[in-house]
Motif scaffolding. Structure first.
Motif, PDB file in Angstrom:
ATOM      1  N   SER A  66       0.829  -1.197   0.000  1.00 16.97           N
ATOM      2  CA  SER A  66       0.000   0.000   0.000  1.00 16.97           C
ATOM      3  C   SER A  66       0.866   1.250   0.000  1.00 16.97           C
ATOM      4  O   SER A  66       2.045   1.199   0.346  1.00 16.97           O
ATOM      5  CB  SER A  66      -0.933   0.008   1.217  1.00 16.97           C
ATOM      6  N   THR A  67       0.274   2.339  -0.420  1.00 14.38           N
ATOM      7  CA  THR A  67       0.873   3.660  -0.334  1.00 14.38           C
ATOM      8  C   THR A  67      -0.191   4.578   0.258  1.00 14.38           C
ATOM      9  O   THR A  67      -1.361   4.193   0.370  1.00 14.38           O
ATOM     10  CB  THR A  67       1.303   4.208  -1.714  1.00 14.38           C
ATOM     11  N   THR A  68       0.206   5.776   0.628  1.00 12.17           N
ATOM     12  CA  THR A  68      -0.756   6.733   1.159  1.00 12.17           C
ATOM     13  C   THR A  68      -0.518   8.102   0.543  1.00 12.17           C
ATOM     14  O   THR A  68       0.563   8.391   0.041  1.00 12.17           O
ATOM     15  CB  THR A  68      -0.638   6.870   2.688  1.00 12.17           C
ATOM     16  N   PHE A  69      -1.552   8.902   0.562  1.00 11.02           N
ATOM     17  CA  PHE A  69      -1.428  10.322   0.245  1.00 11.02           C
ATOM     18  C   PHE A  69      -2.454  11.053   1.111  1.00 11.02           C
ATOM     19  O   PHE A  69      -3.428  10.457   1.575  1.00 11.02           O
ATOM     20  CB  PHE A  69      -1.632  10.611  -1.249  1.00 11.02           C
ATOM     21  N   THR A  70      -2.206  12.319   1.352  1.00 16.30           N
ATOM     22  CA  THR A  70      -3.115  13.113   2.177  1.00 16.30           C
ATOM     23  C   THR A  70      -3.745  14.205   1.332  1.00 16.30           C
ATOM     24  O   THR A  70      -3.033  14.982   0.686  1.00 16.30           O
ATOM     25  CB  THR A  70      -2.362  13.735   3.372  1.00 16.30           C
ATOM     26  N   LEU A  71      -5.056  14.238   1.331  1.00 16.57           N
ATOM     27  CA  LEU A  71      -5.801  15.296   0.667  1.00 16.57           C
ATOM     28  C   LEU A  71      -5.969  16.417   1.692  1.00 16.57           C
ATOM     29  O   LEU A  71      -6.605  16.227   2.729  1.00 16.57           O
ATOM     30  CB  LEU A  71      -7.157  14.767   0.194  1.00 16.57           C
ATOM     31  N   THR A  72      -5.341  17.562   1.439  1.00 11.88           N
ATOM     32  CA  THR A  72      -5.334  18.642   2.428  1.00 11.88           C
ATOM     33  C   THR A  72      -6.598  19.493   2.399  1.00 11.88           C
ATOM     34  O   THR A  72      -6.909  20.157   3.379  1.00 11.88           O
ATOM     35  CB  THR A  72      -4.100  19.545   2.244  1.00 11.88           C
ATOM     36  N   GLU A  73      -7.308  19.514   1.264  1.00  8.94           N
ATOM     37  CA  GLU A  73      -8.559  20.261   1.161  1.00  8.94           C
ATOM     38  C   GLU A  73      -9.660  19.306   0.710  1.00  8.94           C
ATOM     39  O   GLU A  73      -9.486  18.574  -0.266  1.00  8.94           O
ATOM     40  CB  GLU A  73      -8.417  21.405   0.148  1.00  8.94           C
ATOM     41  N   ALA A  74     -10.769  19.336   1.421  1.00  8.95           N
ATOM     42  CA  ALA A  74     -11.867  18.419   1.108  1.00  8.95           C
ATOM     43  C   ALA A  74     -12.344  18.614  -0.324  1.00  8.95           C
ATOM     44  O   ALA A  74     -12.411  19.740  -0.821  1.00  8.95           O
ATOM     45  CB  ALA A  74     -13.023  18.635   2.076  1.00  8.95           C
ATOM     46  N   GLY A  75     -12.665  17.493  -0.957  1.00 12.44           N
ATOM     47  CA  GLY A  75     -13.231  17.535  -2.296  1.00 12.44           C
ATOM     48  C   GLY A  75     -14.738  17.626  -2.213  1.00 12.44           C
ATOM     49  O   GLY A  75     -15.322  17.573  -1.129  1.00 12.44           O
ATOM     50  N   ASP A  76     -15.394  17.718  -3.350  1.00 12.94           N
ATOM     51  CA  ASP A  76     -16.850  17.835  -3.354  1.00 12.94           C
ATOM     52  C   ASP A  76     -17.543  16.523  -3.690  1.00 12.94           C
ATOM     53  O   ASP A  76     -18.742  16.496  -3.973  1.00 12.94           O
ATOM     54  CB  ASP A  76     -17.291  18.943  -4.307  1.00 12.94           C
ATOM     55  N   GLY A  77     -16.791  15.414  -3.644  1.00 10.53           N
ATOM     56  CA  GLY A  77     -17.367  14.115  -3.975  1.00 10.53           C
ATOM     57  C   GLY A  77     -18.240  13.564  -2.869  1.00 10.53           C
ATOM     58  O   GLY A  77     -17.994  13.789  -1.685  1.00 10.53           O
ATOM     59  N   ASP A  78     -19.283  12.850  -3.274  1.00  7.55           N
ATOM     60  CA  ASP A  78     -20.149  12.151  -2.336  1.00  7.55           C
ATOM     61  C   ASP A  78     -19.666  10.712  -2.219  1.00  7.55           C
ATOM     62  O   ASP A  78     -19.074  10.157  -3.156  1.00  7.55           O
ATOM     63  CB  ASP A  78     -21.596  12.163  -2.828  1.00  7.55           C
ATOM     64  N   VAL A  79     -19.932  10.088  -1.090  1.00  6.81           N
ATOM     65  CA  VAL A  79     -19.514   8.710  -0.871  1.00  6.81           C
ATOM     66  C   VAL A  79     -20.105   7.827  -1.962  1.00  6.81           C
ATOM     67  O   VAL A  79     -21.328   7.809  -2.158  1.00  6.81           O
ATOM     68  CB  VAL A  79     -19.954   8.208   0.516  1.00  6.81           C
ATOM     69  N   PRO A  80     -19.245   7.126  -2.710  1.00  6.28           N
ATOM     70  CA  PRO A  80     -19.750   6.257  -3.789  1.00  6.28           C
ATOM     71  C   PRO A  80     -20.354   4.973  -3.225  1.00  6.28           C
ATOM     72  O   PRO A  80     -20.156   4.660  -2.049  1.00  6.28           O
ATOM     73  CB  PRO A  80     -18.483   5.956  -4.602  1.00  6.28           C
ATOM     74  N   PRO A  81     -21.076   4.221  -4.053  1.00  9.44           N
ATOM     75  CA  PRO A  81     -21.573   2.917  -3.595  1.00  9.44           C
ATOM     76  C   PRO A  81     -20.394   2.061  -3.132  1.00  9.44           C
ATOM     77  O   PRO A  81     -19.333   2.035  -3.765  1.00  9.44           O
ATOM     78  CB  PRO A  81     -22.223   2.319  -4.845  1.00  9.44           C
TER      79      PRO A  81
END
Length: 185
Positions: free
Chosen positions: A117-132
């Motif tokens: 695995s790898t990781t990354f950090t999203l520093t600003e929230a996106g506008d996506g809704d939780v997918p199925p």
């Protein structure tokens, strides 16, 4: 008798040399790059994840998952696309800010399964809704449901057993054929 001792010593040296140089197989693919880079802090969510390996990845049975800080999965499909050494997947528009884990399970060039695995950090929230979300019975890409596979290659014990057999054969041959007249000291 001296010839027998020489055979025994030669067999012992060869056997110990084989045991001392035995190492696990290391032909499995190794992750060498990713986009986003491992540990990166980004302010714009990616729409695609690319994983680059040191060898060609065999097509079939390759999965990539993207798990967000909310423990929801964000990949569009866990079936990854393979192009030579690169394995890719597309992701839904990301939502919450925080650390995302990219888990992978790929079919190595030598036919073994490689997980990580790898990781990354999203520093600003996106506008996506939780997918199925996928069904609970689907295995995660980091391999937690597939303990039978190994990343470590061939174990050392067959080499040790082989060396022991060769040593025993050498001793037997040395004793059996190296005898001679021991009364002449």
């Amino acid at each position: 008798m001296r010839r027998g001792v020489a055979w025994v010593l030669a067999a012992a040296v060869i056997g110990l040399g084989m045991v001392g140089t035995a190492t696990p197989a290391s032909a499995h693919n190794v992750l060498i790059d990713s986009s986003p880079e491992n540990g990166a802090e980004i302010d714009t969510a990616p729409d695609r994840i690319d994983l680059v390996f040191d060898q060609i990845v065999q097509p079939g049975f390759n999965t990539v998952t993207v798990t967000g800080p909310d423990q929801n999965r964000w990949e569009e499909t866990s079936e990854a696309t393979v192009d030579g050494e690169t394995v890719s997947t597309t992701v839904h528009p990301l939502g919450p800010a925080g650390e995302y884990t990219v888990g992978f399970r790929v079919l190595s060039a030598d036919g073994h399964t490689v997980r990580g695995s790898t990781t990354f950090t999203l520093t600003e929230a996106g506008d996506g809704d939780v997918p199925p979300q996928p069904a609970d019975d689907e295995a995660s890409a980091d391999g937690s449901a597939d303990e039978a596979s190994t990343e470590e290659g061939m174990p050392v014990w067959p080499w040790i057993a082989g060396a022991a057999v060769l040593l025993a054969v050498g001793v037997t041959v040395g004793i059996r054929f190296g005898g001679g007249d021991t009364s002449k000291g």
